[in-house]
Scaffold this active site. Structure first.
Site, PDB file in Angstrom:
ATOM      1  N   GLY A  49      32.815   7.184 -17.120  1.00 25.42           N
ATOM      2  CA  GLY A  49      32.503   6.199 -18.159  1.00 25.42           C
ATOM      3  C   GLY A  49      33.560   5.149 -18.472  1.00 25.42           C
ATOM      4  CD  GLU A 104      36.556  10.177 -22.765  1.00 23.43           C
ATOM      5  OE1 GLU A 104      35.805   9.337 -22.229  1.00 23.43           O
ATOM      6  OE2 GLU A 104      36.342  11.395 -22.720  1.00 23.43           O
ATOM      7  CG  ASP A 108      28.614  12.351 -28.686  1.00 23.08           C
ATOM      8  OD1 ASP A 108      28.491  12.517 -29.914  1.00 23.08           O
ATOM      9  OD2 ASP A 108      27.680  12.508 -27.898  1.00 23.08           O
ATOM     10  CB  VAL A 158      25.689   3.454 -27.099  1.00 27.42           C
ATOM     11  CG1 VAL A 158      25.381   3.224 -28.563  1.00 27.42           C
ATOM     12  CG2 VAL A 158      26.917   4.342 -26.959  1.00 27.42           C
ATOM     13  NE  ARG A 170      28.327   5.904 -14.573  1.00 30.01           N
ATOM     14  CZ  ARG A 170      28.610   6.864 -15.451  1.00 30.01           C
ATOM     15  NH1 ARG A 170      29.191   6.561 -16.578  1.00 30.01           N
ATOM     16  NH2 ARG A 170      28.338   8.128 -15.185  1.00 30.01           N
TER      17      ARG A 170
HETATM   18  P1  IMP Z   1      32.119  14.204 -25.872  1.00 34.40           P
HETATM   19  O1  IMP Z   1      30.859  14.722 -26.497  1.00 34.40           O
HETATM   20  O2  IMP Z   1      33.033  13.572 -26.888  1.00 34.40           O
HETATM   21  O3  IMP Z   1      32.802  15.294 -25.084  1.00 34.40           O
HETATM   22  O4  IMP Z   1      31.690  13.072 -24.879  1.00 34.40           O
HETATM   23  C1  IMP Z   1      31.746  13.271 -23.514  1.00 34.40           C
HETATM   24  C2  IMP Z   1      31.341  12.112 -22.663  1.00 34.40           C
HETATM   25  O5  IMP Z   1      29.936  11.984 -22.747  1.00 34.40           O
HETATM   26  C3  IMP Z   1      31.883  10.744 -23.010  1.00 34.40           C
HETATM   27  O6  IMP Z   1      33.128  10.503 -22.468  1.00 34.40           O
HETATM   28  C4  IMP Z   1      30.822   9.864 -22.351  1.00 34.40           C
HETATM   29  O7  IMP Z   1      31.114   9.667 -20.997  1.00 34.40           O
HETATM   30  C5  IMP Z   1      29.564  10.678 -22.543  1.00 34.40           C
HETATM   31  N1  IMP Z   1      28.818  10.200 -23.725  1.00 34.40           N
HETATM   32  C6  IMP Z   1      28.941  10.570 -25.011  1.00 34.40           C
HETATM   33  N2  IMP Z   1      28.103   9.890 -25.819  1.00 34.40           N
HETATM   34  C7  IMP Z   1      27.430   9.052 -24.990  1.00 34.40           C
HETATM   35  C8  IMP Z   1      26.422   8.045 -25.234  1.00 34.40           C
HETATM   36  O8  IMP Z   1      25.980   7.764 -26.365  1.00 34.40           O
HETATM   37  N3  IMP Z   1      25.980   7.392 -24.127  1.00 34.40           N
HETATM   38  C9  IMP Z   1      26.431   7.637 -22.856  1.00 34.40           C
HETATM   39  N4  IMP Z   1      27.384   8.543 -22.609  1.00 34.40           N
HETATM   40  C10 IMP Z   1      27.875   9.250 -23.657  1.00 34.40           C
HETATM   41 MG    MG Z   2      33.576   9.570 -20.720  1.00 36.71          MG
END
Ligand code: IMP
Ligand code: MG
Length: 186
Positions: A49, A104, A108, A158, A170
């Site tokens: 990402g 990052e 999320d 998003v 992407r």
């Molecule tokens: P985490 O839940 O903070 O571990 O997020 C992990 C990864 O999930 C992020 O680095 C993104 O690559 C992906 N991610 C989280 N939220 C979204 C979103 O709303 N759209 C697309 N990818 C997401």
């Molecule tokens: Mg990511």
């Protein structure tokens, strides 16, 4: 008027434009340039990402810097986190004694960034700071600050500007969010 994009049965609307992203990245880079004056930090991008954000960010950085990448997988092809973080590519650089910035695309649940922070800290960096273009409000799983945040956003799905939907889109230049069902006509 928000631009609408239809993917399968979901409609997405413009949320953060290309121009807004560009302006905000300049502001973040300015702060990093001040904070790291005279140092040679290593920017560690979290694949996949963050690759577009990192590419744009480092071109606004005017201190000597190095780049490396981690690759993590947690989401599979779902819109909701599986809650499982797997390390798919390790670092190639020496972290000990270095100034590290983890980059990052979005925080999320916070699981991924907590996982990486933990790995890096074990290798005794001189300093460690976190950069994320997006931070979802009310992140439940972190008890540390994200030092440089582009935009704080509501907890919505998003896409674009590096963020995928089932590995696609992407390459969109702006960031889009899921349009509320019932308000947007097909
Ligand atoms: P985490 O839940 O903070 O571990 O997020 C992990 C990864 O999930 C992020 O680095 C993104 O690559 C992906 N991610 C989280 N939220 C979204 C979103 O709303 N759209 C697309 N990818 C997401
Ligand atoms: Mg990511």
């Amino acid at each position: 008027m928000a631009e609408l994009i239809k993917i399968n049965s979901d409609t997405f609307e413009t949320f953060i434009t290309e121009e807004q992203i560009r302006k905000r990245i300049k502001e973040i880079a300015m702060r990093i340039n001040e904070d790291y004056a005279g140092k040679t930090p290593i920017f560690i991008g979290v694949l996949n990402g963050s690759f577009i954000f990192l590419a744009d960010l480092i071109r606004e950085i005017n201190v000597d810097c190095e780049i490396d990448f981690f690759k993590l997988s947690s989401y599979g092809d779902a819109k909701i986190s599986s809650g499982q973080v797997k390390l798919l590519k390790e670092l190639n650089c020496e972290v000990a004694g270095r100034d590290i910035l983890i980059v990052e695309d979005i925080v999320d649940s916070g699981l991924s960034i907590a996982f990486i922070k933990n790995i890096i800290e074990k290798e005794n960096p001189k300093s460690l700071k976190l950069v994320s273009l997006l931070l979802k409000k009310g992140v439940p799983k972190i008890d540390f600050p994200v030092d440089y945040v582009g935009f704080e956003i509501p907890s919505e799905f998003v896409i674009g500007y590096g963020l995928d939907y089932a590995q696609k889109v992407r390459n969109l230049k702006s960031i889009y969010r899921l349009a509320p069902k019932g308000i947007i006509k097909p």
